[in-house]
Scaffold this motif. Structure first.
Motif, PDB file in Angstrom:
ATOM      1  N   LEU A 201     -30.144  66.804  67.082  1.00 39.24           N
ATOM      2  CA  LEU A 201     -30.785  66.729  65.522  1.00 39.24           C
ATOM      3  C   LEU A 201     -31.611  66.120  64.853  1.00 39.24           C
ATOM      4  O   LEU A 201     -30.644  65.263  64.326  1.00 39.24           O
TER       5      LEU A 201
ATOM      6  N   ARG B  59     -31.872  70.998  57.563  1.00 39.63           N
ATOM      7  CA  ARG B  59     -33.118  70.108  57.547  1.00 39.63           C
ATOM      8  C   ARG B  59     -33.335  69.629  56.440  1.00 39.63           C
ATOM      9  O   ARG B  59     -34.026  68.333  56.870  1.00 39.63           O
TER      10      ARG B  59
ATOM     11  N   CYS C  82     -36.652  77.999  59.906  1.00 38.38           N
ATOM     12  CA  CYS C  82     -36.768  78.336  61.747  1.00 38.38           C
ATOM     13  C   CYS C  82     -38.067  78.274  61.752  1.00 38.38           C
ATOM     14  O   CYS C  82     -38.679  78.744  61.110  1.00 38.38           O
TER      15      CYS C  82
ATOM     16  N   GLN D 269     -35.096  72.341  64.058  1.00 38.32           N
ATOM     17  CA  GLN D 269     -35.003  72.252  65.414  1.00 38.32           C
ATOM     18  C   GLN D 269     -34.864  73.882  65.034  1.00 38.32           C
ATOM     19  O   GLN D 269     -34.423  74.621  64.949  1.00 38.32           O
TER      20      GLN D 269
ATOM     21  N   ARG E 209     -31.238  74.899  69.524  1.00 36.40           N
ATOM     22  CA  ARG E 209     -30.722  73.403  69.788  1.00 36.40           C
ATOM     23  C   ARG E 209     -28.918  73.767  68.940  1.00 36.40           C
ATOM     24  O   ARG E 209     -28.383  72.381  69.216  1.00 36.40           O
TER      25      ARG E 209
END
Length: 248
Positions: free
Chosen positions: A15, A142, A170, A213, A217
């Motif tokens: 990631l 993120r 997302c 991702q 994941r």
């Protein structure tokens, strides 16, 4: 589990989010310091009011025991931490963030005295091993260079049997994906300019979301780290997701 195994798991996580070699880059730090004053307002606008409802759901899924300890990472202006303090008054809630500006806002909110606010880097948490019965986080993964490393730290400070619950943006999927991607590229920066007079920071929000991702994941990484009972639910046309997992 020894350090060599941990490093291997982190490398396997796969990631990666844009940023510097630090856990939470100076650029990202500057963005969150800049948007602290209108962060809550933009969350309401961008989610059509859904953000507070998702925060409550995160807390409910964490379900810390009475007399236990809950850590809310990337607490920002404290929405999840304050929801936890209200929902579980017998639990000690700690809200941790790397942005002093965000924490300053959190400390001014009603009920803020019920939360222990801490300045902390998600990659190097200032807590002992197995300190918490539950961990929540909002939009952390993120925004770090090494999401698997951040999850490794969360495993370290979570007690066996404890629950981790993650709220994240997302990348859109499914038949509506082209429309949603177009909407995020156009509407999010536009609202940033209109509501917050800050297009650039919300252009980052759009780009980091689309580049991140999918939950599958993240779930794979959680599984490799040793978490079990992993699940997730998408929210808001698939652009947000709540994930949960348990440390055996």
């Amino acid at each position: 589990m020894n350090a060599t195994v941990w490093r291997g798991l982190v490398q396997m996580g796969g990631l990666v989010v844009e940023g510097s070699v630090r856990g939470e880059s100076s650029d990202v730090h500057a963005i969150f310091g800049k948007i602290a004053g209108y962060y809550d307002r933009m969350n309401i606008v961008l989610t059509l009011g859904g953000h507070s409802r998702w925060c409550r759901e995160v807390v409910e899924r964490a379900a810390p025991p009475a007399g236990g300890q809950l850590l809310d990472l990337a607490t920002g202006t404290g929405a999840i931490a304050l929801a936890a303090a209200r929902g579980y008054p017998a639990v000690t809630v700690t809200g941790a963030d790397f942005s002093e500006e965000m924490l300053a806002r959190a400390r001014t909110k009603p009920g803020a005295d019920a939360v222990r606010w801490r300045h902390a880097d998600a990659m190097r948490l200032p807590f002992e091993d197995e300190s918490f019965d539950a961990i929540t986080e909002g939009y952390l993964l993120r925004n770090v260079d090494d999401p698997a490393g951040a999850l490794t730290e969360q495993w370290r400070v979570l007690r066996p049997g404890g629950r981790l619950v993650v709220l994240e943006t997302c990348p859109p999927s499914g038949p509506a994906r082209p429309v949603m991607r177009w909407g995020m590229r156009i509407i999010v920066p536009l609202l940033g300019r209109i509501v917050a007079r800050d297009r650039s920071s919300y252009t980052y929000l759009e780009s980091s979301t689309l580049a991140f991702q999918p939950p599958e994941r993240i779930a794979e990484t959680l599984s490799r780290l040793g978490f079990r009972d992993i699940g997730w639910r998408k929210r808001f046309f698939g652009t947000n997701v709540i994930l949960w997992a348990t440390k055996p």
